[in-house]
Scaffold this motif. Structure first.
Motif, PDB file in Angstrom:
ATOM      1  N   GLN A  68       0.835  -1.213   0.000  1.00 37.91           N
ATOM      2  CA  GLN A  68       0.000   0.000   0.000  1.00 37.91           C
ATOM      3  C   GLN A  68       0.867   1.259   0.000  1.00 37.91           C
ATOM      4  O   GLN A  68       0.561   2.226  -0.693  1.00 37.91           O
ATOM      5  N   ARG A  69       1.946   1.244   0.776  1.00 40.22           N
ATOM      6  CA  ARG A  69       2.860   2.401   0.789  1.00 40.22           C
ATOM      7  C   ARG A  69       3.506   2.592  -0.581  1.00 40.22           C
ATOM      8  O   ARG A  69       3.628   3.724  -1.066  1.00 40.22           O
ATOM      9  N   LYS A  72       1.010   4.068  -2.954  1.00 42.01           N
ATOM     10  CA  LYS A  72       0.833   5.489  -2.636  1.00 42.01           C
ATOM     11  C   LYS A  72       2.009   6.323  -3.154  1.00 42.01           C
ATOM     12  O   LYS A  72       1.822   7.455  -3.607  1.00 42.01           O
ATOM     13  N   GLN A  73       3.219   5.766  -3.108  1.00 40.90           N
ATOM     14  CA  GLN A  73       4.410   6.466  -3.590  1.00 40.90           C
ATOM     15  C   GLN A  73       4.525   6.419  -5.118  1.00 40.90           C
ATOM     16  O   GLN A  73       5.381   7.090  -5.695  1.00 40.90           O
TER      17      GLN A  73
END
Length: 137
Positions: A68-69, A72-73
């Motif tokens: 998920q990170r 998002k990035q």
């Protein structure tokens, strides 16, 4: 040497290596867990989350957070598979562009950590690790 001492030392070494890598990657906004996923995807191509978990020996919840990170990035994308529950994780063009910079940082840290080890010791250490890993898989 006791078995406990061996595993305790391995744990300490692992934590130290992780901390050094995290510190070096900090300016890029990545952590070692994210780098591990990026590295595997770069070398193996698109994988499911389960395949990533199995390969990296990581439980599903932390892998979900890491992915998920990265989404998002803008470094990975999730593409639906044949089964609606299955998603393939793959690197984005942005990640492929940034990869050489990250790889350079990681290689620099690795080189620094290994600089005092003779080449023969490095090769022997790698061979031992691979052999041990094959035995426990």
């Amino acid at each position: 040497m006791s078995t406990h001492e061996l595993f305790h030392t391995l744990h300490q070494l692992s934590r130290q290596l992780t901390n050094r890598l995290n510190e070096a990657l900090k300016p890029t906004g990545l952590y070692s867990a994210q780098w591990a996923v990026i590295y595997v995807l770069k070398n193996k191509g698109s994988l499911t989350q389960k395949e990533l978990c199995d390969y990296l020996f990581v439980e599903a919840p932390p892998m979900t957070r890491t992915i998920q990170r990265l989404v998002k990035q803008g470094y990975v994308t999730q593409v639906p598979g044949r089964d609606k529950r299955e998603k393939h994780v793959q690197l984005t063009e942005l990640a492929n562009q940034e990869y050489p910079k990250w790889e350079h940082i990681v290689n620099s840290v690795n080189h620094e950590l290994m600089r005092d080890f003779p080449i023969e010791s490095r090769e022997q250490f790698l061979k031992l690790q691979k052999s041990w890993l094959q035995q426990i898989l």
